[in-house]
Design a protein around this motif. Structure first.
Motif, PDB file in Angstrom:
ATOM      1  N   HIS A 154      -4.991   8.155  -2.173  1.00  0.00           N
ATOM      2  CA  HIS A 154      -4.286   8.483  -3.614  1.00  0.00           C
ATOM      3  C   HIS A 154      -2.324   8.088  -3.247  1.00  0.00           C
ATOM      4  CE1 HIS A 154      -6.894   9.712  -6.618  1.00  0.00           C
ATOM      5  NE2 HIS A 154      -7.127  10.742  -4.866  1.00  0.00           N
ATOM      6  N   LEU A 155      -2.632   7.819  -1.944  1.00  0.00           N
ATOM      7  CA  LEU A 155      -0.966   7.980  -1.677  1.00  0.00           C
ATOM      8  C   LEU A 155      -0.788   6.110  -0.437  1.00  0.00           C
ATOM      9  CD1 LEU A 155       2.209   8.355  -1.060  1.00  0.00           C
ATOM     10  CD2 LEU A 155       1.667   9.617   1.042  1.00  0.00           C
ATOM     11  N   LEU A 156      -1.909   5.881   0.079  1.00  0.00           N
ATOM     12  CA  LEU A 156      -2.092   4.510   0.492  1.00  0.00           C
ATOM     13  C   LEU A 156      -2.816   3.380   0.360  1.00  0.00           C
ATOM     14  CD1 LEU A 156      -1.933   6.596   4.528  1.00  0.00           C
ATOM     15  CD2 LEU A 156       0.038   5.877   2.903  1.00  0.00           C
ATOM     16  N   GLY A 157      -3.239   4.201  -0.731  1.00  0.00           N
ATOM     17  CA  GLY A 157      -4.100   3.112  -1.336  1.00  0.00           C
ATOM     18  C   GLY A 157      -5.193   2.729  -0.475  1.00  0.00           C
ATOM     19  N   ARG A 158      -6.176   3.169   0.708  1.00  0.00           N
ATOM     20  CA  ARG A 158      -7.624   2.744   0.806  1.00  0.00           C
ATOM     21  C   ARG A 158      -7.882   3.866   1.372  1.00  0.00           C
ATOM     22  NH1 ARG A 158      -2.540   1.617   4.582  1.00  0.00           N
ATOM     23  NH2 ARG A 158      -2.464   3.725   6.633  1.00  0.00           N
ATOM     24  N   SER A 159      -9.769   3.838   1.906  1.00  0.00           N
ATOM     25  CA  SER A 159     -10.520   4.529   1.982  1.00  0.00           C
ATOM     26  C   SER A 159      -9.972   4.631   3.922  1.00  0.00           C
ATOM     27  CB  SER A 159     -11.140   4.533   1.762  1.00  0.00           C
ATOM     28  OG  SER A 159     -11.639   3.340   2.983  1.00  0.00           O
ATOM     29  N   GLY A 160      -9.655   6.288   4.142  1.00  0.00           N
ATOM     30  CA  GLY A 160     -10.097   6.809   5.388  1.00  0.00           C
ATOM     31  C   GLY A 160     -10.054   8.158   5.488  1.00  0.00           C
TER      32      GLY A 160
END
Length: 216
Positions: A154-160
């Motif tokens: 939700h902040l960085l816009g990627r999975s992890g």
């Protein structure tokens, strides 16, 4: 190009001042539209377009302490309690973080670049590399896998779900050869004994509870 944003202190709204339906504490989404517009304008005035813009979220982006959640739980479930029921604390933090994300969903869509108006504001500028550094009010995020997953999405816009580094140094930046200086970015609590615990050698003990937590 390096841009740094810190101390947004996004909350779930339960401790905000309100004027009708308006939350007077959390930053409005329009501020983040303006942020990207200002960066885009700075890029347009450069003679050489940077290959990448690194946007560092330098701590206390989320505030897991300023919430009414802690008033309604058992004392041992609070982040500053001794003895500490760590798994219960993490469970409550997941709840707080999910509510905070929902409460600030439009703002976060701007920050992570998924807002439908983002392409028009950003134009044809280079890709944005987003980096998150935990602060003292969101330090628990780094201690819980599910919280880390939420921040990645939700902040960085990627999975992890990997742990976040506690600093950013642009010696890792591909464009370093084009710069005449280096930058080290850390959140301010790293130098504050009220908000960060240290061992006898002066090294931070980031998993320990600082006195600033219950003071908040």
């Amino acid at each position: 190009m390096l841009a740094i944003v810190s101390d947004l202190h996004l909350t779930d709204g339960t401790t905000s001042n309100w004027a009708g339906d308006a939350d007077l504490f959390n930053v409005k989404p329009g501020a983040f539209r303006l942020l990207y517009a200002k960066i885009a304008d700075a890029i347009s005035r450069r003679t050489v377009t940077p290959r990448k813009v690194t946007l560092v979220f330098n701590g206390d982006i989320f505030d897991l302490l300023r919430t009414a959640e802690w008033f309604g739980v058992n004392e041992a479930d609070r982040p500053w309690s001794v003895p500490l029921l760590k798994e219960n604390v993490r469970r409550h933090c997941r709840t707080i973080l999910k509510r905070t994300i929902q409460h600030n969903s439009e703002s976060l869509s701007w920050l992570n670049g998924s807002h439908p108006d983002f392409p028009a504001v950003w134009g044809g500028n280079p890709e944005v590399e987003r980096v998150y550094i935990p602060g003292n009010h969101d330090r628990i995020i780094n201690l819980d896998r599910q919280c880390r997953e939420l921040v990645h999405e939700h902040l960085l816009g990627r999975s992890g779900n990997g742990r976040f580094r506690n600093f950013y140094a642009d010696r890792d930046h591909q464009a370093l050869a084009e710069q005449d200086h280096q930058t080290l970015v850390m959140h301010g609590h790293e130098g504050d004994p009220f908000n960060c615990e240290f061992d006898t050698s002066g090294n931070p003990r980031r998993e320990e509870i600082p006195i600033g937590d219950p003071m908040t």
